[in-house]
Design an enzyme around this catalytic site. Structure first.
Site, short mmCIF file in Angstrom:
data_model
loop_
_atom_site.label_atom_id
_atom_site.label_comp_id
_atom_site.label_asym_id
_atom_site.label_seq_id
_atom_site.Cartn_x
_atom_site.Cartn_y
_atom_site.Cartn_z
CG ASP A 135 -2.09 -0.86 1.19
OD1 ASP A 135 -2.43 -1.31 0.08
OD2 ASP A 135 -2.70 -1.11 2.24
NE ARG A 185 -4.05 -1.87 -4.74
CZ ARG A 185 -3.84 -2.27 -3.49
NH1 ARG A 185 -3.60 -1.38 -2.54
NH2 ARG A 185 -3.82 -3.53 -3.20
P1 FDA Z 1 -14.07 8.93 -5.84
O1 FDA Z 1 -13.72 9.16 -4.42
O2 FDA Z 1 -14.18 10.13 -6.74
O3 FDA Z 1 -15.41 8.10 -5.88
C1 FDA Z 1 -16.10 7.79 -7.07
C2 FDA Z 1 -17.44 7.15 -6.70
O4 FDA Z 1 -17.21 5.93 -6.02
C3 FDA Z 1 -18.27 7.97 -5.72
O5 FDA Z 1 -19.05 8.94 -6.37
C4 FDA Z 1 -19.09 6.90 -5.07
O6 FDA Z 1 -20.14 6.50 -5.90
C5 FDA Z 1 -18.12 5.76 -4.95
N1 FDA Z 1 -17.38 5.81 -3.68
C6 FDA Z 1 -16.09 6.20 -3.51
N2 FDA Z 1 -15.72 6.11 -2.22
C7 FDA Z 1 -16.78 5.65 -1.56
C8 FDA Z 1 -17.02 5.33 -0.20
N3 FDA Z 1 -16.07 5.47 0.73
N4 FDA Z 1 -18.24 4.87 0.15
C9 FDA Z 1 -19.20 4.71 -0.77
N5 FDA Z 1 -19.04 5.01 -2.10
C10 FDA Z 1 -17.85 5.46 -2.48
N6 FDA Z 1 -5.33 5.09 -1.32
C11 FDA Z 1 -4.07 5.35 -0.93
O7 FDA Z 1 -3.73 6.50 -0.68
N7 FDA Z 1 -3.16 4.32 -0.80
C12 FDA Z 1 -3.47 3.03 -1.10
O8 FDA Z 1 -2.61 2.14 -0.97
C13 FDA Z 1 -4.79 2.74 -1.52
N8 FDA Z 1 -5.17 1.48 -1.84
C14 FDA Z 1 -6.38 1.27 -2.42
C15 FDA Z 1 -6.74 0.01 -2.89
C16 FDA Z 1 -7.92 -0.19 -3.57
C17 FDA Z 1 -8.26 -1.54 -4.10
C18 FDA Z 1 -8.82 0.91 -3.78
C19 FDA Z 1 -10.10 0.75 -4.53
C20 FDA Z 1 -8.51 2.15 -3.27
C21 FDA Z 1 -7.31 2.34 -2.58
N9 FDA Z 1 -6.99 3.58 -2.05
C22 FDA Z 1 -5.71 3.81 -1.62
C23 FDA Z 1 -8.04 4.62 -1.86
C24 FDA Z 1 -8.09 5.58 -3.04
O9 FDA Z 1 -6.96 6.39 -3.07
C25 FDA Z 1 -9.34 6.48 -2.96
O10 FDA Z 1 -9.29 7.23 -1.79
C26 FDA Z 1 -10.65 5.73 -3.00
O11 FDA Z 1 -10.59 4.64 -3.88
C27 FDA Z 1 -11.78 6.64 -3.49
O12 FDA Z 1 -11.50 7.14 -4.77
P2 FDA Z 1 -12.26 6.69 -6.10
O13 FDA Z 1 -11.23 6.46 -7.15
O14 FDA Z 1 -13.16 5.57 -5.84
O15 FDA Z 1 -13.04 7.98 -6.57
#
Ligand code: FDA
Length: 309
Positions: A135, A185
């Site tokens: 991570d 990732r």
């Molecule tokens: P965004 O936050 O814009 O969300 C897009 C849409 O997804 C939202 O409109 C909603 O519909 C849905 N959604 C997103 N978050 C949600 C929530 N909490 N609850 C409900 N719905 C939600 N970060 C990091 O700094 N270091 C890391 O090592 C990792 N590792 C990691 C692994 C994996 C498998 C994932 C999916 C994510 C991470 N992250 C992470 C977290 C990442 O940086 C980020 O904060 C979250 O994925 C939210 O960003 P989105 O890309 O989903 O977009």
């Protein structure tokens, strides 16, 4: 502003104690966390694998400031990977490791301790026929984490990296890591970062994410597209097609409890999807980052607390 305040709260011990005492917040915790025990993580992973998904398990915990605690976390991972081996999950179930949980932040030789602990975890993963992904935490650790990744890859070349699209440096890091055998990732990034190092505007972060995806899909490595953002998922699909990538030469990743129907829709469309499943006692920091991402979750959380008063 709400996001910054919440991310700040992820370090507050007083708030943490208050949250842990509210049983009504348990629903929210259960939505995002498999449970507190290894058996919970193994059970949830098995259910997801039965549904055609793959899994990466995270033993919750970060910022370990005590050597014995770092050793205990490494042992918890080794024990978890023994269970992965026993259940014959193979590469369907891997693990995600925060280096700060295995000693990276310890004063003096923290990096060496984290490397040593991570090596033991990688060896246990290799024995179980699976992989480890490191991570990525806040920007002050990026260089150190990528350095430890390079060391680990000498013996365990399948060790995966995480890059955060909100960091200005990340497009260049993607270029460095888009080589054959490299698992990367790509996520947006979950920490509170200063403007000097990170894009602040959501649109800018999304545009950076697309630029980084272009580099990863155009390269020789294995892109792991970690987002729930429907627009980015769609763009990833177009880029995979443009670069004539077969399904399975990249994967989508989403967090446990977030957009579960979309996870299964992608699987039905033939895509490989990995679900990030956290478990353990130390769920507080993880939960606060999830709250910061989604105002509706925050409203739910505040309602639970208010209704308890
Ligand atoms: P965004 O936050 O814009 O969300 C897009 C849409 O997804 C939202 O409109 C909603 O519909 C849905 N959604 C997103 N978050 C949600 C929530 N909490 N609850 C409900 N719905 C939600 N970060 C990091 O700094 N270091 C890391 O090592 C990792 N590792 C990691 C692994 C994996 C498998 C994932 C999916 C994510 C991470 N992250 C992470 C977290 C990442 O940086 C980020 O904060 C979250 O994925 C939210 O960003 P989105 O890309 O989903 O977009």
């Amino acid at each position: 502003m709400v996001r910054s305040a919440l991310l700040g709260a992820s370090h507050s011990d007083r708030l943490r104690l208050a949250v842990e005492r509210f049983p009504l917040t348990r629903n929210l915790v259960e939505r995002y966390v498999a449970g507190t025990e290894q058996a919970d993580a193994v059970r949830v992973a098995g259910d997801l694998v039965d549904d055609g998904l793959t899994v990466t398990i995270d033993h919750l915990g970060e910022d370990t400031l005590d050597r014995s605690q770092a050793t205990a976390v490494a042992q918890a991972y080794v024990s978890l990977l023994e269970a992965v081996q026993k259940n014959e999950f193979g590469a369907d179930v891997e693990v995600s490791v925060k280096l700060s949980a295995v000693g990276q932040a310890l004063p003096g030789d923290g990096e060496a301790i984290a490397l040593d602990n991570a090596r033991q975890i990688c060896q246990a993963a290799a024995d179980a026929g699976t992989t480890v992904t490191l991570d990525m935490e806040n920007h002050t650790t990026t260089d150190s984490t990528l350095g430890i990744l390079r060391e680990l890859r000498q013996d365990f070349p399948s060790t995966g990296a995480v890059l955060q699209a909100y960091l200005r440096r990340t497009e260049a890091d993607c270029r460095d890591l888009a080589h054959e055998g490299s698992r990367v990732r790509l996520c947006k990034g979950a920490y509170n970062e200063p403007e000097s190092v990170a894009f602040q505007d959501r649109g800018e972060v999304d545009r950076s994410y697309v630029r980084c995806m272009k580099v990863l899909f155009g390269g020789e490595g294995y892109p792991m597209i970690a987002t729930h953002d429907p627009r980015l998922v769609e763009i990833a699909g177009s880029l995979a097609a443009r670069h004539r990538r077969e399904q399975g030469s990249y994967e989508y990743q989403m967090l446990y409890g977030i957009r579960p129907r979309e996870q299964r829709r992608l699987v039905r469309a033939g895509e490989k999807v990995r679900v990030y499943v956290p478990y353990g006692q130390e769920w507080y920091g993880y939960l606060v980052r999830r709250l910061a991402e989604k105002p509706a979750n925050l409203a739910f959380f505040l309602r639970s607390v208010a209704s308890k008063k």
